[in-house]
Design an enzyme around this catalytic site. Structure first.
Site, PDB file in Angstrom:
ATOM      1  N   GLY A 180       0.836  -1.191   0.000  1.00  0.00           N
ATOM      2  CA  GLY A 180       0.000   0.000   0.000  1.00  0.00           C
ATOM      3  C   GLY A 180       0.873   1.244   0.000  1.00  0.00           C
ATOM      4  N   HIS A 188      -2.700   7.419   7.343  1.00  0.00           N
ATOM      5  CA  HIS A 188      -1.684   8.328   6.784  1.00  0.00           C
ATOM      6  C   HIS A 188      -2.330   9.636   6.304  1.00  0.00           C
ATOM      7  CE1 HIS A 188       2.106   6.179   6.828  1.00  0.00           C
ATOM      8  NE2 HIS A 188       1.617   5.122   6.217  1.00  0.00           N
ATOM      9  N   CYS A 194       5.582  -0.411   7.582  1.00  0.00           N
ATOM     10  CA  CYS A 194       5.298   0.869   6.919  1.00  0.00           C
ATOM     11  C   CYS A 194       6.523   1.247   6.104  1.00  0.00           C
ATOM     12  CB  CYS A 194       4.985   1.939   7.965  1.00  0.00           C
ATOM     13  SG  CYS A 194       4.583   3.536   7.241  1.00  0.00           S
ATOM     14  N   LEU A 195       6.279   1.646   4.858  1.00  0.00           N
ATOM     15  CA  LEU A 195       7.408   2.030   4.001  1.00  0.00           C
ATOM     16  C   LEU A 195       8.083   3.303   4.520  1.00  0.00           C
ATOM     17  CD1 LEU A 195       5.787   1.287   0.527  1.00  0.00           C
ATOM     18  CD2 LEU A 195       7.397  -0.135   1.816  1.00  0.00           C
ATOM     19  N   GLN A 216       2.706   9.947   2.018  1.00  0.00           N
ATOM     20  CA  GLN A 216       4.059   9.378   2.136  1.00  0.00           C
ATOM     21  C   GLN A 216       4.999   9.864   1.027  1.00  0.00           C
ATOM     22  OE1 GLN A 216       2.230   5.272   2.600  1.00  0.00           O
ATOM     23  NE2 GLN A 216       4.101   5.016   3.796  1.00  0.00           N
ATOM     24  N   HIS A 218      -4.709   1.375   7.625  1.00  0.00           N
ATOM     25  CA  HIS A 218      -3.352   1.915   7.782  1.00  0.00           C
ATOM     26  C   HIS A 218      -3.144   3.102   6.826  1.00  0.00           C
ATOM     27  CE1 HIS A 218       1.185   1.198   8.201  1.00  0.00           C
ATOM     28  NE2 HIS A 218       1.118   1.958   7.118  1.00  0.00           N
ATOM     29  N   GLU A 219      -3.543   2.923   5.558  1.00  0.00           N
ATOM     30  CA  GLU A 219      -3.336   3.998   4.561  1.00  0.00           C
ATOM     31  C   GLU A 219      -4.242   5.191   4.854  1.00  0.00           C
ATOM     32  OE1 GLU A 219      -0.758   3.600   2.959  1.00  0.00           O
ATOM     33  OE2 GLU A 219      -0.575   1.433   3.142  1.00  0.00           O
TER      34      GLU A 219
HETATM   35  O1  K1U Z   1       1.717   2.410   4.123  1.00  0.00           O
HETATM   36  C1  K1U Z   1       2.728   1.779   3.905  1.00  0.00           C
HETATM   37  O2  K1U Z   1       3.783   2.212   4.298  1.00  0.00           O
HETATM   38  C2  K1U Z   1       2.694   0.462   3.157  1.00  0.00           C
HETATM   39  C3  K1U Z   1       2.689  -0.737   4.083  1.00  0.00           C
HETATM   40  C4  K1U Z   1       1.266  -1.258   4.169  1.00  0.00           C
HETATM   41  C5  K1U Z   1       0.969  -2.238   5.249  1.00  0.00           C
HETATM   42  C6  K1U Z   1       1.611  -3.468   5.334  1.00  0.00           C
HETATM   43  C7  K1U Z   1       1.292  -4.370   6.340  1.00  0.00           C
HETATM   44  C8  K1U Z   1       0.321  -4.075   7.255  1.00  0.00           C
HETATM   45  C9  K1U Z   1      -0.296  -2.861   7.177  1.00  0.00           C
HETATM   46  C10 K1U Z   1       0.008  -1.948   6.174  1.00  0.00           C
HETATM   47  C11 K1U Z   1       3.624  -1.776   3.503  1.00  0.00           C
HETATM   48  O3  K1U Z   1       3.454  -2.208   2.415  1.00  0.00           O
HETATM   49  S1  K1U Z   1       4.948  -2.296   4.483  1.00  0.00           S
HETATM   50  C12 K1U Z   1       5.741  -3.558   3.493  1.00  0.00           C
HETATM   51  C13 K1U Z   1       5.040  -4.863   3.549  1.00  0.00           C
HETATM   52  O4  K1U Z   1       4.325  -5.129   4.489  1.00  0.00           O
HETATM   53  C14 K1U Z   1       5.207  -5.859   2.487  1.00  0.00           C
HETATM   54  C15 K1U Z   1       6.166  -5.731   1.529  1.00  0.00           C
HETATM   55  C16 K1U Z   1       6.286  -6.686   0.519  1.00  0.00           C
HETATM   56  C17 K1U Z   1       5.447  -7.750   0.478  1.00  0.00           C
HETATM   57  C18 K1U Z   1       4.491  -7.903   1.442  1.00  0.00           C
HETATM   58  C19 K1U Z   1       4.361  -6.956   2.447  1.00  0.00           C
HETATM   59 ZN    ZN Z   2       2.525   3.270   6.225  1.00  0.00          ZN
END
Ligand code: K1U
Ligand code: ZN
Length: 167
Positions: A46, A137, A91-92, A51, A133-134
């Site tokens: 996401g 943000h 979270c990225l 972000q 979560h998004e």
């Molecule tokens: O908002 C963001 O920073 C994105 C975030 C979304 C999220 C992931 C997990 C739970 C809640 C919200 C991410 O994508 S973090 C990276 C991640 O979880 C992931 C990366 C590659 C493959 C699978 C998952």
């Molecule tokens: Zn996030």
């Protein structure tokens, strides 16, 4: 298309509240494409416009294994929520940190896509977690805001040290 730089916690711009999208323009379509490319490259499931330092109510999500099921939510609103579920989140904007957060287990979200067409989705599991979560943000809230003050202080110190070392 372009890869957009992702802001990292505790950047104060992550606390800004996003404004609703009022017109569905080619610029919005370009933003959505760039956000999707940035999310897939990260890689993540996401990304919220906040972000990438764009303060508009725009989200992209793809929780599919095959990375071919992009969900675009413009001006999302949760119209129903039920139950509680705990899930490990990442979270990225906080690379390398994961922790458990409790959120609604099942939600219904109404939004528009990048062309202004209405969308309604009921979601559970990772999709429900990711939408919440998004959407956080977009109001300047991060998953770390659900953690204890001690955990958050440790994390902020770790991030500041990392940013200092990066120069
Ligand atoms: O908002 C963001 O920073 C994105 C975030 C979304 C999220 C992931 C997990 C739970 C809640 C919200 C991410 O994508 S973090 C990276 C991640 O979880 C992931 C990366 C590659 C493959 C699978 C998952
Ligand atoms: Zn996030």
């Amino acid at each position: 298309m372009a890869l957009l730089p992702i802001l990292e916690y505790p950047d104060p711009r992550l606390k800004k509240v996003a404004a609703p999208v009022t017109s569905f323009t080619p610029d919005l379509v370009r933003l959505v494409r760039d956000m999707a490319e940035t999310m897939y490259a990260a890689p993540g499931v996401g990304l919220a416009a906040t972000q990438v330092d764009v303060h508009k109510r725009v989200i992209v999500i793809d929780v599919s294994e095959t990375k071919d099921d992009l969900l675009v939510l413009v001006n999302p609103e949760i119209v129903a929520a039920e139950g509680e579920a705990e899930c490990e989140e990442g979270c990225l904007s906080v690379p390398g940190y994961y922790d458990k957060v409790t959120r609604a287990a099942r939600i219904t979200v109404q939004a528009r896509n990048e062309r202004g067409e209405p969308i309604e989705r009921t979601a559970e599991g990772l999709l429900a977690v990711c939408i919440q979560h998004e959407m956080d943000h977009l109001i300047g809230k991060m998953f770390v805001d659900y953690l204890s003050p001690l955990k958050r202080a440790r994390l902020a110190a770790r991030q500041r040290k990392k940013q200092r070392l990066a120069g």
